[in-house]
Motif scaffolding. Structure first.
Motif, short mmCIF file in Angstrom:
data_model
loop_
_atom_site.label_atom_id
_atom_site.label_comp_id
_atom_site.label_asym_id
_atom_site.label_seq_id
_atom_site.Cartn_x
_atom_site.Cartn_y
_atom_site.Cartn_z
N GLY A 18 42.22 51.37 44.85
CA GLY A 18 41.35 50.31 45.33
C GLY A 18 42.05 49.04 45.78
N LEU A 19 43.38 49.02 45.75
CA LEU A 19 44.09 47.80 46.15
C LEU A 19 43.89 47.48 47.63
CD1 LEU A 19 47.46 48.22 44.20
CD2 LEU A 19 45.49 46.81 43.62
N CYS A 20 43.74 48.51 48.45
CA CYS A 20 43.51 48.28 49.88
C CYS A 20 42.13 47.67 50.12
CB CYS A 20 43.65 49.58 50.67
SG CYS A 20 42.51 50.89 50.13
N VAL A 21 41.16 48.03 49.27
CA VAL A 21 39.81 47.46 49.39
C VAL A 21 39.87 45.95 49.17
CG1 VAL A 21 37.47 47.51 48.48
CG2 VAL A 21 38.79 49.62 48.60
N SER A 22 40.65 45.56 48.15
CA SER A 22 40.78 44.13 47.85
C SER A 22 41.54 43.40 48.96
CB SER A 22 41.53 43.95 46.52
OG SER A 22 40.88 44.65 45.49
N ALA A 23 42.52 44.08 49.57
CA ALA A 23 43.38 43.43 50.56
C ALA A 23 42.71 43.25 51.91
CB ALA A 23 44.67 44.24 50.73
N CYS A 24 41.70 44.06 52.20
CA CYS A 24 41.04 43.99 53.52
C CYS A 24 40.04 42.85 53.55
CB CYS A 24 40.34 45.32 53.82
SG CYS A 24 39.51 45.31 55.42
N HIS A 25 40.36 41.80 54.27
CA HIS A 25 39.50 40.62 54.32
C HIS A 25 38.21 40.89 55.11
CE1 HIS A 25 42.63 38.16 52.58
NE2 HIS A 25 43.50 38.69 53.43
N GLU A 26 38.18 41.96 55.88
CA GLU A 26 37.01 42.26 56.70
C GLU A 26 36.03 43.19 56.00
OE1 GLU A 26 40.22 42.25 57.98
OE2 GLU A 26 39.72 40.23 58.71
N GLY A 27 36.42 43.72 54.84
CA GLY A 27 35.54 44.66 54.15
C GLY A 27 35.43 45.98 54.87
N ALA A 28 36.49 46.37 55.60
CA ALA A 28 36.45 47.58 56.42
C ALA A 28 36.71 48.85 55.61
CB ALA A 28 37.47 47.48 57.56
N ILE A 29 37.18 48.70 54.38
CA ILE A 29 37.53 49.86 53.56
C ILE A 29 36.67 49.89 52.31
CG2 ILE A 29 39.40 51.06 52.35
CD1 ILE A 29 41.38 49.51 54.06
N ILE A 51 47.95 47.72 54.51
CA ILE A 51 49.06 48.68 54.50
C ILE A 51 50.10 48.34 53.44
CG2 ILE A 51 51.01 49.56 55.84
CD1 ILE A 51 49.24 49.52 58.30
N GLY A 52 50.47 47.07 53.36
CA GLY A 52 51.51 46.68 52.41
C GLY A 52 51.06 46.74 50.97
N GLU A 53 49.75 46.82 50.74
CA GLU A 53 49.24 46.86 49.37
C GLU A 53 49.12 48.27 48.82
OE1 GLU A 53 48.63 44.22 47.44
OE2 GLU A 53 49.42 43.00 49.07
N CYS A 54 49.20 49.27 49.69
CA CYS A 54 49.02 50.66 49.23
C CYS A 54 50.29 51.15 48.55
CB CYS A 54 48.68 51.57 50.40
SG CYS A 54 48.48 53.30 49.91
N PRO A 55 50.22 51.51 47.26
CA PRO A 55 51.42 51.95 46.54
C PRO A 55 51.84 53.39 46.86
CG PRO A 55 49.52 52.05 45.11
CD PRO A 55 49.04 51.45 46.39
N ARG A 56 50.97 54.12 47.56
CA ARG A 56 51.25 55.53 47.84
C ARG A 56 51.60 55.81 49.29
NH1 ARG A 56 52.53 56.64 42.88
NH2 ARG A 56 50.81 56.40 41.40
N SER A 200 41.78 48.94 38.57
CA SER A 200 42.47 50.22 38.36
C SER A 200 43.98 50.07 38.49
CB SER A 200 41.96 51.26 39.36
OG SER A 200 42.26 50.88 40.69
N GLY A 201 44.43 48.96 39.09
CA GLY A 201 45.86 48.72 39.21
C GLY A 201 46.55 48.61 37.87
N LEU A 202 45.82 48.20 36.83
CA LEU A 202 46.42 48.08 35.49
C LEU A 202 46.70 49.47 34.93
CD1 LEU A 202 47.26 45.98 33.37
CD2 LEU A 202 45.02 46.32 32.30
N ALA A 203 45.78 50.40 35.13
CA ALA A 203 45.99 51.77 34.67
C ALA A 203 47.14 52.42 35.44
CB ALA A 203 44.71 52.58 34.83
N ARG A 204 47.18 52.17 36.75
CA ARG A 204 48.26 52.74 37.57
C ARG A 204 49.61 52.19 37.12
NH1 ARG A 204 50.72 50.68 41.83
NH2 ARG A 204 49.13 49.07 42.10
N MET A 205 49.68 50.89 36.82
CA MET A 205 50.92 50.27 36.35
C MET A 205 51.36 50.89 35.03
SD MET A 205 51.99 47.84 33.92
CE MET A 205 50.65 46.69 33.63
#
Length: 242
Positions: A18-29, A51-56, A200-205
């Motif tokens: 979900g990090l990309c959802v947070s990073a998209c200022h337009e709400g496109a994801i 793009i830069g926020e996606c860890p995968r 969910s980033g905390l669980a991934r970390m």
């Protein structure tokens, strides 16, 4: 429609953090069935903040025939979603309804706090603190302790408490510290996160830290709802044969 640059999401690589959802200022994801998806071409401005926020490495650019970017549609969507300027649906303003009835339980209110350590912020806790050796750990997001009324009884009892925020804090330094903590000899880790995507980033970390530490470990992931209930519990075992 014309040829222009928009993002492309590889569902096979996406882990639904979900990090990309947070990073998209337009709400496109948004997350659909646990995977990130582009809602509409008209919401994507082609700048690629996500793009830069996606860890995968699941997001890339592609040139293809697409609807033109529509700022008015974006503004209407964000207003409808009720998001803050950051565009994160997890930050949506909402009113919480009446508390749901809970099963009657006997709580010893004279017992006092179940907290066993201080400080509790992961940033401040020394990785070699004596109370961490052979301990059971609760790694909790800041909000989970506030949202879950029975946080101490259900999650904290007999555990060392570590608090962190995956959205506002530096999770890379947190991951490295958690690697040191795991290598120091903790018994197991319980991770408490909120249901919102960015948490969910905390669980991934924590999972990355367990893999880097390469020490046999049991980890429980507990998801807390914004209305104060435990939504799910899942246990993951890490075994390295050492």
């Amino acid at each position: 429609m014309s040829i222009r640059r928009v993002i492309k999401i590889d569902r096979d690589k996406c882990d639904g953090c979900g990090l990309c959802v947070s990073a998209c200022h337009e709400g496109a994801i948004q997350l659909v069935d646990g995977k990130a998806e582009l809602v509409s071409d008209s919401y994507c401005d082609g700048l690629g903040d996500c793009i830069g926020e996606c860890p995968r490495g699941a997001i890339s650019f592609e040139e293809r025939e697409a609807l033109p970017y529509d700022q008015r549609a974006v503004d209407e969507r964000k207003a409808k979603m009720g998001t803050l300027p950051c565009g994160c649906p997890g930050s949506m303003a909402r009113s919480i309804g009446e508390p749901r009835p809970e099963p009657k339980r006997e709580i010893d209110r004279d017992r006092g706090s179940m907290l066993r350590n201080w400080p509790v912020q992961l940033r401040l806790v020394p990785s070699n603190a004596p109370y961490l050796r052979d301990a059971k750990v609760l790694l909790a997001s800041d909000c989970s302790a506030v949202a879950l009324r029975t946080f101490q009884e259900d999650l904290l009892e007999d555990r060392v408490c570590l608090i962190a925020c995956p959205k506002l804090d530096d999770t890379t330094s947190y991951r490295d510290k958690l690697v040191e903590i795991i290598r120091g000899g903790v018994k197991d880790i319980r991770v408490a996160i909120m249901e919102v995507p960015c948490c969910s980033g905390l669980a991934r970390m924590a999972k990355e830290a367990a893999e880097l530490a390469r020490r046999d470990l049991e980890m429980e992931i507990v998801v807390v709802g914004v209305e104060g209930e435990i939504l799910s519990r899942k246990t993951v075992e890490y075994r390295f044969g050492g």
